[in-house]
Design a protein around this motif. Structure first.
Motif, mmCIF file in Angstrom:
data_model
loop_
_atom_site.group_PDB
_atom_site.id
_atom_site.type_symbol
_atom_site.label_atom_id
_atom_site.label_comp_id
_atom_site.label_asym_id
_atom_site.label_seq_id
_atom_site.Cartn_x
_atom_site.Cartn_y
_atom_site.Cartn_z
ATOM 1 N N THR A 181 33.894 69.733 44.297
ATOM 2 C CA THR A 181 35.154 70.132 43.665
ATOM 3 C C THR A 181 36.339 70.092 44.611
ATOM 4 N N THR A 182 36.115 69.946 45.920
ATOM 5 C CA THR A 182 37.176 70.146 46.903
ATOM 6 C C THR A 182 37.114 69.076 47.983
ATOM 7 N N CYS A 183 38.275 68.524 48.306
ATOM 8 C CA CYS A 183 38.348 67.497 49.337
ATOM 9 C C CYS A 183 39.521 67.812 50.273
ATOM 10 N N PHE A 184 39.229 67.983 51.549
ATOM 11 C CA PHE A 184 40.269 68.174 52.557
ATOM 12 C C PHE A 184 40.604 66.802 53.133
ATOM 13 N N ALA A 185 41.845 66.371 52.963
ATOM 14 C CA ALA A 185 42.143 64.946 53.102
ATOM 15 C C ALA A 185 43.220 64.650 54.120
ATOM 16 N N ASN A 186 43.015 63.552 54.824
ATOM 17 C CA ASN A 186 44.049 62.955 55.655
ATOM 18 C C ASN A 186 43.861 61.439 55.585
ATOM 19 N N PRO A 187 44.272 60.859 54.458
ATOM 20 C CA PRO A 187 43.952 59.457 54.213
ATOM 21 C C PRO A 187 44.938 58.490 54.855
ATOM 22 N N GLY A 188 44.542 57.222 54.904
ATOM 23 C CA GLY A 188 45.405 56.139 55.358
ATOM 24 C C GLY A 188 45.246 54.939 54.441
ATOM 25 N N THR A 189 45.771 53.819 54.877
ATOM 26 C CA THR A 189 45.822 52.648 54.008
ATOM 27 C C THR A 189 44.456 52.239 53.477
ATOM 28 N N SER A 190 43.438 52.270 54.336
ATOM 29 C CA SER A 190 42.133 51.778 53.892
ATOM 30 C C SER A 190 41.492 52.695 52.855
ATOM 31 N N GLU A 191 42.079 53.871 52.641
ATOM 32 C CA GLU A 191 41.542 54.798 51.635
ATOM 33 C C GLU A 191 42.377 54.824 50.355
ATOM 34 N N MET A 192 43.344 53.896 50.215
ATOM 35 C CA MET A 192 44.282 54.009 49.087
ATOM 36 C C MET A 192 43.604 53.841 47.725
ATOM 37 N N LEU B 236 38.319 63.499 53.800
ATOM 38 C CA LEU B 236 38.697 62.097 53.626
ATOM 39 C C LEU B 236 39.453 61.674 54.873
ATOM 40 N N LEU B 237 38.903 60.697 55.579
ATOM 41 C CA LEU B 237 39.402 60.347 56.915
ATOM 42 C C LEU B 237 39.606 58.843 57.038
ATOM 43 N N HIS B 238 40.375 58.472 58.043
ATOM 44 C CA HIS B 238 40.872 57.097 58.183
ATOM 45 C C HIS B 238 40.308 56.455 59.452
ATOM 46 N N VAL C 82 33.983 61.287 54.020
ATOM 47 C CA VAL C 82 34.219 59.934 53.513
ATOM 48 C C VAL C 82 35.224 59.284 54.461
ATOM 49 N N VAL C 83 34.777 58.264 55.169
ATOM 50 C CA VAL C 83 35.596 57.639 56.205
ATOM 51 C C VAL C 83 35.866 56.194 55.805
ATOM 52 N N GLY C 84 37.112 55.883 55.546
ATOM 53 C CA GLY C 84 37.462 54.513 55.195
ATOM 54 C C GLY C 84 37.339 53.586 56.389
ATOM 55 N N ASP C 85 37.044 52.341 56.098
ATOM 56 C CA ASP C 85 37.037 51.318 57.145
ATOM 57 C C ASP C 85 37.673 50.061 56.555
ATOM 58 N N HIS C 86 37.886 49.095 57.415
ATOM 59 C CA HIS C 86 38.415 47.823 56.940
ATOM 60 C C HIS C 86 37.454 47.173 55.941
ATOM 61 N N ALA C 87 38.012 46.314 55.091
ATOM 62 C CA ALA C 87 37.174 45.465 54.256
ATOM 63 C C ALA C 87 36.186 44.725 55.156
ATOM 64 N N ASP C 88 34.956 44.584 54.686
ATOM 65 C CA ASP C 88 33.904 44.073 55.593
ATOM 66 C C ASP C 88 34.246 42.695 56.163
ATOM 67 N N TYR C 89 34.893 41.858 55.340
ATOM 68 C CA TYR C 89 35.189 40.498 55.828
ATOM 69 C C TYR C 89 36.314 40.500 56.860
ATOM 70 N N HIS C 90 37.050 41.629 56.954
ATOM 71 C CA HIS C 90 38.164 41.728 57.901
ATOM 72 C C HIS C 90 37.659 42.153 59.291
ATOM 73 N N LEU C 91 36.434 42.644 59.320
ATOM 74 C CA LEU C 91 35.931 43.246 60.563
ATOM 75 C C LEU C 91 35.586 42.220 61.627
ATOM 76 N N ARG C 92 35.522 40.932 61.234
ATOM 77 C CA ARG C 92 35.199 39.969 62.282
ATOM 78 C C ARG C 92 36.415 39.683 63.160
#
Lengths: 513, 513
Positions: free
Chosen positions: B17-28, B69-71, B96-106
Motif C-alpha cells: 500500500t505504500t511506496c517511499f519514492a525518489n524516482p528518475g527518468t528510467s522509472e517514468m 522506488l530508486l534510480h 524497485v530500482v530502475g535501470d537502463h533499457a537492456d539494449y542500452h546497457l552495452r
C-alpha cells in the motif's frame, strides 16, 4: 610507529596534501595519525557524498589526487553516487575506508558489511590491507593506482587493527606506469579521416582545456573538421577567446540532428557518444549509421601526445585555432527571465572563474550567454547522479583558492548533498551558489511527457513537484552558516550577484523561477 | 497493459500500500503506472536515504512491507546505509530500482553502473527483470521474498524497457514459506538451560514487544532467569507496566560486567551479542568464556512458536511476567541538564508514543528516565550507520498516524538525512524531532580517547567538532517547512515540548547541550 602512522607518512611523502573526511570509530587511529601531520589538510564534510564530490572537483581543477576518509560499507555507500560521478569524470581519487579489525569480522556486529563488494562496484582498484607492516606499501600502491591512466578510483580498505598494530615505516610511492599511446598507423588513419568532408574531432575528459584544447583547435583549423566536445564535461574552457568548440546536446533528437552529416568521428580523450537514457523507438547512439567511428585515444591514454602526433602528421603546428569572439553582454534588468539570469552571470563574473554546472533543465536557457562571458572553466555533471554540484564546487574552491567558483544548481539536485554548504562556510571557500528554485524535478516532468503521459495525477505530481511545503533556501543556507538572499526579478539577482562576487567567501542566491 | 502497469497491479493485489519514492527518468513508466492507482500511497523523499529508512520504520511499526522506488546504481547507493540498517533490523523491504533499457546497457552511458552488484551487497534477494511479460511474476516473487523469514531485503531491478513493453497482466503474490522452528530437543535443552542458576534469556528482533514479550516475561518469572534485550533494537516496549527486561550496553567493558556470572545465554529472535567495534586488547564478545550459548531461534525463525513451546515445556503459562513499576517523574525545571531533558520527555509524552532513538552519546544521560515514562515503543539504531533516526521516524509516523512519534537525534547524525524533515512537513506527520546540539561527533571524541590520544590537535579537532560555523537547526527546520524552536534551559525545553506535543504535525526542538 603503528600502521596508521606509516600510511599517513607514505601518503604525505607521495605528495598527497588534501583529505576530505567523514570518519568514524574504526578510523580513529588514522585520525590520530593525521593529527600528527597538520601539513595534510583534513576537511570535514557532514555527509559522505560531500567527500567524494569534493575529491572529484579537486582533481578536475588541480589534476592532483585527494583522499577521502570513510567509515565502513554504509559510509562508502553514502559516498557512492559521487564516486560514480568522479569515475565518469575520469578523476583520480584515493578512498581510505575503515573496516572492523580483521578478527572482529567473524562476528555479525552492527556495522559489518560487504566493504569490498560495495567499493568494488565503482573502483578501478580495491585492496584490503591485511597487515600493519604492509599497510604502507598498500597505501603507496593505492596512491599510484589513483594516478594511473590519468586518474582512477582507488580504494584502500583499512581494517582497524592494521592501523593500530606495529609497522616498520613509510613506503615510497612510485610513479604510475607510462600512458598508452595510439600506434603510428592509428594516428595516420585518424589524420586522414579528419581531412575528409564531414569529419569531426570529439574531445572528452582531459582534452577540452589547456594545451590539448589549443592543439585540437589547430588540428581543426588545418583540416576544416568540426571541433566538438562531450555534453557532460570533466572540464572545458569556455567564454571569450577560448578555443571554439561545440558541445554535444542532451536531448536524443537534438544530438541526432547535431551530428547529422558527420562522416568521420575521431574520439580523443573520450568515449563513444551515447544517449543519456534509452527511449522507446529512439536510438542509443546519435551519430549517423554510416559515420566511421575512430576511437583513437581513450580517457586513460596519452591525450597530449596523441594530439601532438596528430598535429605533426597534419602539419598543423602553425595553424591558428578558431577562438570564441564577441563581447561580454550588457547587464540586464527587469522581470525574471532565465535568459537574463544567464546574461547577468556572464556580464558580472570575473575573468578566470570556475563554473560548476548542475542547473539541469534551467541550464538550457542560461547556458547560451556563457559563450560570451569572460574566459572560464566549466565543470559539469558527468555521471548523471544528481547531488554532484555543491561538492564539486567545494573541491574546486579548495584546489583554486584564488579563483571565484560559481555553482549553478537546481533545487532538486542541491538537496542531495546540501550539507556541502557547511563545508564551504567552515573552510571559507569562495563559492557563489545560485539555486534555481523551480520547485520540482522539472526534468522528470519532461521525461514523463516523453513516455507519453499527458495528464498527470496525484501520485505523479507528488513525486515530481517539490512544493507544499516550499523549500526556503535562504533558511537552509543560513542553517549551514552561509549568507543567502532570495531574488524574484533580474534587478534583484544582479544586485545579489554583484554583492556576492564582490567579497570572498561563500554565499547563496535563491532564484525563484 | 505494459510491464509497469502489470507490476503495480501485482504489488497492489499482493497487499502493498505504500511506496517511499525518489524516482528518475528510467522509472517514468513505473511512475505513470502508479499514477493510475492513487490507492497506492507514494511518498516523495528528497534524498534516497529517506526512502530506505522510512520503509524500515514503516515495517517496524506495521510488520507490513513498503516499497522504495530508486534510480539506478547511484540512487541505490544513496539508499544503501539505511538499507544496511534495515537489514540489521530484520525489516522487510521491497526495493524497485530502475535501470537502463537492456539494449542500452552495452553502451557506456553516464548513469550506467553495477546495479546488481551494489544492490547485492545489502539484499537477501535480487532479481533483474528480463522481460515485460515476466515482470509481474518477478514483482510477485520480490514481494514474497520481502516477507520471507519474517522480513528480508528484496530488490527488483527494472530495466526501463521491461516497464514500457507489452505485458499480459498481473501475477498473484503467494504467501512466504512457513517459518523454521527449533526441534523439540532444542526446546527441551533450552528450557533446561534457562532453569540453571545464572541463566539469561536474550531477546532480539521481533521478540521484545507484543505477545512474545509477554511470553518471555512468563518464562523468566517461572525459571528465575534474567530477561535481557539487545542493545540495538528493531523495536522494544518500554515504560511503566511494560514487561521488565534489561538491555545490553554499548560500551564493551560495561557489557562484560553486565553479563558477568552468566552461565547460560539463550537467544530468541536475535544473534550472538558482539561488541560494536573491536578495540586493542578488548574482547569481541561480552559473555564469560564459560557461558553456554544457546542459539535457539534466529531472527528469521518462528519466534512466537518458539516462546510458546518454551513456555509449555516449562509450564510457565500461568506465571506472571514482572512488569516495570514506578511513577511518571515530575516535570523538571531550571538549568540545562540532560537528565532533566529525559525526565521532561518521560513526564510529558503521551501514552503509546513511539520513540525513535538516535541520540547516541546523549542517550546515555536521558534514557534512564524513560523506564518510568508511560508505556511506549522504542525504535533504536540497528546497523550503526548514522542518519537512520529521521527517516525511521518518518516511516513509523506513516504506519501509525494515530500515535505521537518522538525522534531523538544527535546533531551530527541528523545531518546525514536531514531532508526527511521535508517529507514530515509534506505528509503532515505527527513527529516531534528533538535535536541534541552538542556540536560535534561527541562519540568520536570518546573513541579517540579510547585509542589512547590524550591531546587533540588541529586535524582531529577539525574532523570531530561541528562548530565554526554552528549549525542553526531552527533555520534548517524552517528551510524544510518544519516549525522549530531553540532551547537552552529546561524550562524552555518543557514549554517547547508541551507546545509540540499539544498539536499534531511535525515540529523540531533544538536542545543546546
Amino acid at each position: 610507529m603503528n600502521g596508521a602512522a606509516s600510511l599517513v607518512k607514505t601518503l604525505l611523502g607521495g605528495g598527497l596534501t588534501t583529505c576530505f573526511a567523514n570518519p568514524g570509530t574504526s578510523e580513529m587511529h588514522f585520525v590520530a595519525a593525521l593529527d600528527e601531520h597538520p601539513e595534510l589538510r583534513c576537511i570535514l564534510c557532514l555527509f559522505e557524498g560531500g567527500t567524494s564530490g569534493a575529491a572529484d572537483g579537486y582533481n578536475r581543477m588541480s589534476d592532483a589526487v585527494a583522499a577521502t576518509l570513510l567509515h565502513l560499507a554504509p559510509g562508502f555507500g553514502n559516498a557512492l553516487a559521487n564516486v560514480h560521478n568522479a569515475l565518469k569524470a575520469n578523476s583520480g581519487m584515493l578512498n581510505v575506508v575503515g573496516d572492523h579489525a580483521d578478527y572482529h569480522l567473524r562476528f555479525d556486529s552492527p556495522l559489518k558489511g560487504d566493504v569490498a563488494g560495495v567499493t568494488g562496484t565503482v573502483s578501478h582498484w580495491v585492496r584490503t590491507a591485511d597487515d600493519a607492516r604492509s599497510v604502507a606499501a598498500d597505501g603507496a600502491a593505492a596512491l599510484r593506482a589513483a594516478r594511473t591512466m590519468n586518474g582512477q578510483i582507488a580504494t584502500l580498505i583499512l581494517p582497524a587493527n592494521t592501523a593500530w598494530e606495529d609497522a616498520d615505516g613509510p613506503a615510497e610511492v612510485s610513479p604510475p606506469p607510462a600512458l598508452q599511446r595510439p600506434s603510428s598507423e592509428a594516428i595516420e588513419a585518424a589524420a586522414k579521416a579528419l581531412s575528409q568532408p564531414g569529419a569531426a574531432l570529439l574531445l572528452g575528459s582531459r582534452a577540452p582545456y589547456g594545451e590539448t584544447a589549443e592543439l585540437a583547435g589547430q588540428i581543426a583549423a588545418k583540416t576544416g573538421c568540426r571541433l566538438l566536445a562531450d555534453f557532460l564535461m570533466r572540464r572545458m574552457e569556455r567564454g571569450l577567446d577560448a578555443v571554439a568548440m561545440d558541445r554535444l546536446r542532451y536531448v536524443v533528437d537534438d544530438n541526432v540532428g547535431f551530428l547529422n552529416g558527420t562522416t568521420n568521428l575521431v574520439l580523443v580523450g573520450g568515449t563513444r557518444p551515447v544517449s543519456f537514457f534509452a527511449y522507446p523507438g529512439k536510438p542509443s547512439t546519435p551519430e549517423p549509421a554510416d559515420c566511421a567511428l575512430w576511437e583513437l585515444c581513450g580517457p586513460g591514454m596519452d591525450i597530449r601526445w596523441t594530439l601532438e602526433a596528430l598535429a605533426d602528421e597534419l602539419g598543423a603546428g602553425t595553424a591558428q585555432a578558431a577562438r570564441v569572439a564577441g563581447a561580454v553582454p550588457e547587464v540586464p534588468s527587469g522581470s525574471m527571465e532565465l535568459e537574463k539570469i544567464g546574461q547577468a552571470i556572464a556580464a558580472l563574473m570575473p575573468e578566470n572563474a570556475i563554473i560548476v554546472d548542475e542547473s539541469v533543465t534551467v541550464g538550457r536557457a542560461i547556458a547560451p550567454a556563457f559563450s560570451s562571458a569572460p574566459r572560464h572553466d566549466l565543470l559539469s555533471t558527468t555521471g548523471g547522479a544528481i547531488g554532484q554540484g555543491l561538492p564539486v564546487a567545494t573541491g574546486a574552491a579548495v584546489a583554486c583558492p584564488d579563483r571565484k567558483v560559481i555553482a549553478l544548481t537546481g533545487d532538486g539536485s542541491a538537496m542531495y548533498t546540501v550539507q556541502s554548504l557547511w563545508t564551504m562556510a567552515r573552510e571559507e571557500l569562495d563559492v557563489t551558489v545560485i539555486v534555481f528554485a523551480n520547485r520540482g524535478y522539472q526534468i522528470l516532468r519532461g521525461e514523463l511527457a516523453n513516455v507519453g503521459v499527458e495528464t498527470v495525477g496525484r501520485n505523479a505530481v507528488r513525486m515530481l513537484d517539490v512544493d507544499d511545503p516550499l523549500l526556503d533556501w535562504v533558511a537552509l543556507a543560513r542553517g549551514h552558516g552561509v549568507p543567502a538572499m532570495r531574488v524574484e526579478d533580474t534587478d534583484g539577482f544582479v544586485a545579489a550577484l554583484r554583492r556576492s562576487l564582490g567579497v570572498s567567501g561563500p554565499a547563496l542566491i535563491e532564484v525563484v523561477c
